[in-house]
Enzyme design. Sequence first.
Site, short mmCIF file in Angstrom:
data_model
loop_
_atom_site.label_atom_id
_atom_site.label_comp_id
_atom_site.label_asym_id
_atom_site.label_seq_id
_atom_site.Cartn_x
_atom_site.Cartn_y
_atom_site.Cartn_z
N SER A 24 0.83 -1.21 0.00
CA SER A 24 0.00 0.00 0.00
C SER A 24 0.86 1.26 0.00
O SER A 24 0.57 2.22 -0.71
CB SER A 24 -0.90 0.03 1.24
OG SER A 24 -1.69 -1.13 1.30
N ARG A 28 1.69 3.95 -3.45
CA ARG A 28 1.35 5.36 -3.21
C ARG A 28 2.61 6.23 -3.33
O ARG A 28 2.60 7.30 -3.94
CB ARG A 28 0.74 5.54 -1.82
CG ARG A 28 -0.71 5.07 -1.68
CD ARG A 28 -1.06 5.04 -0.19
NE ARG A 28 -2.45 4.77 0.13
CZ ARG A 28 -3.01 3.57 0.13
NH1 ARG A 28 -2.30 2.51 -0.24
NH2 ARG A 28 -4.28 3.41 0.49
N GLY A 97 -4.89 -3.48 -7.74
CA GLY A 97 -5.83 -2.41 -7.41
C GLY A 97 -5.11 -1.15 -6.97
O GLY A 97 -5.57 -0.03 -7.24
N SER A 169 -14.69 0.25 -1.34
CA SER A 169 -13.22 0.25 -1.28
C SER A 169 -12.71 1.63 -0.92
O SER A 169 -13.14 2.62 -1.50
CB SER A 169 -12.63 -0.18 -2.62
OG SER A 169 -11.22 0.00 -2.61
N GLN A 171 -9.86 2.57 -1.65
CA GLN A 171 -8.93 2.98 -2.72
C GLN A 171 -9.54 4.04 -3.64
O GLN A 171 -8.81 4.82 -4.25
CB GLN A 171 -8.51 1.77 -3.56
CG GLN A 171 -7.51 0.88 -2.83
CD GLN A 171 -7.09 -0.32 -3.66
OE1 GLN A 171 -7.40 -0.41 -4.84
NE2 GLN A 171 -6.40 -1.25 -3.04
N ASP A 313 -7.41 -6.97 5.29
CA ASP A 313 -6.46 -7.95 4.75
C ASP A 313 -5.93 -8.87 5.84
O ASP A 313 -5.90 -10.10 5.68
CB ASP A 313 -5.29 -7.23 4.05
CG ASP A 313 -5.73 -6.63 2.72
OD1 ASP A 313 -6.85 -6.94 2.27
OD2 ASP A 313 -4.97 -5.84 2.15
N ASN A 336 -16.15 -6.20 2.06
CA ASN A 336 -15.20 -5.85 0.98
C ASN A 336 -14.20 -6.97 0.68
O ASN A 336 -13.47 -6.89 -0.30
CB ASN A 336 -14.53 -4.50 1.23
CG ASN A 336 -13.43 -4.54 2.26
OD1 ASN A 336 -13.45 -5.38 3.17
ND2 ASN A 336 -12.48 -3.65 2.14
N LYS A 340 -12.02 -8.19 -3.53
CA LYS A 340 -10.55 -8.17 -3.53
C LYS A 340 -10.02 -9.05 -4.67
O LYS A 340 -10.70 -9.25 -5.67
CB LYS A 340 -10.05 -8.65 -2.16
CG LYS A 340 -10.46 -7.74 -1.00
CD LYS A 340 -9.55 -6.53 -0.89
CE LYS A 340 -9.79 -5.75 0.38
NZ LYS A 340 -8.76 -4.73 0.59
N LYS A 411 2.72 -11.57 -5.68
CA LYS A 411 2.00 -10.28 -5.71
C LYS A 411 2.51 -9.34 -4.62
O LYS A 411 2.58 -8.13 -4.82
CB LYS A 411 0.50 -10.53 -5.54
CG LYS A 411 -0.37 -9.30 -5.72
CD LYS A 411 -1.84 -9.67 -5.67
CE LYS A 411 -2.73 -8.46 -5.53
NZ LYS A 411 -2.83 -7.66 -6.74
#
EC number: 2.5.1.19
Length: 427
Positions: A24, A28, A97, A169, A171, A313, A336, A340, A411
Amino acid sequence: MLESLTLQPIALINGTVNLPGSKSVSNRALLLAALAEGTTRLHNLLDSDDIRHMLNALKSLGVNYRLSADRTQCDVDGLGGPLVADKTLELFLGNAGTAMRPLAAALCLGYSDIVLTGEERMKERPIGHLVDALEGGAQIDYLEQENYPPLRIRGGFRGGELTVDGSVSSQFLTALLMAAPLATQDTHIRIQGDLVSRPYIDITLHLMRSFGVEVTHQNYQVFHIQGGQTYHSPGEYLVEGDASSASYFLAAAAIKGGTVRVTGIGKKSVQGDTKFADVLEKMGAIIHWGDDYIECSRGELRDIDMDMNHIPDAAMTIATAALFAKGPTIIRNIYNWRVKETDRLSAMATELRKVGAEVEEGQDYIRVVPPAHLIAAEIGTYNDHRMAMCFSLVALSDTPVTILDPKCTAKTFPDYFEQLARLSVLA
């Protein structure tokens, strides 16, 4: 034929894990470094598929960067403004994502002609709420199915009054927040519905602050961002360890410690998923916090009934840790999970039943009753890194477990199984 990995029963887990960088935070930070004025040196960048997709996209958009040999240090030459392309581009973003959503918003700032696409699963992950929020000024078209990628983006976002649904989400909000300072007008974002995964918004706000931009908000319901700003490189930025990745090792210690220390996160972490350690403590594990580490030792694990919307998560790890608890565990408010990398509620229920658990799968909750004895099984991973890592914990019983397609951990954590083996004493 899918590759598989069989983990033999593990008698004891003990040692220290230096965590790979947070996914994450890494993606960003890469995007903000690209938009910023000046060169940014990112330390402890995650080397994984999702980060490579972001790096490849930035390169196609004219961003220069230099990676160290181990790909964990990256010098990014910022553009000092929006991402633009002088020709029609198609950017392939896999199932990332954290690349798809923020890039979709950032690319609306310029006037280009860009298609964002990805793997088949990406085309099943909703993006309509973000597109709806941007469509006040930006020109965005769905190329296949309404509300889902692939998207064609031709820019035109100027800011203004936006409304975004926060219930699917976080995001979507993150994407709008990061793009908004570069819009020509001020932006005011109003949240509809309950904002999920709020700690991930705190990560976004923290990173924006590191790059010189302040956002004000009223209790996470309305956000105000001044337009016409420029991000400024902080010079160097250290990506903290991935708190979601820490959850597997901390849970393993709670079940079969010894003691495990994870380094790279701690008391001062910006990631909400560090709260996972508090959940383990409630279940009976022994937790110690340092400024840049969390340590877990074994305890008798009790069942728990808890809203885990704040750690979506890491909450998956509680579902498999529940196999070792005294009674039924209920994880609530996790709708949510369904949007995913795969429909994680359905996948988790299916695979937990294979190892002998009694499972009730609700629309937004899961109830896990541990079996008296776990059953050896082949675990489907659904091309979802977290499914593979969660179910490795089954080996902490007296039963082996076979993980199908173990390489899907690439990933976020390519060498996860090697790290687990390094800490394991086999039965």
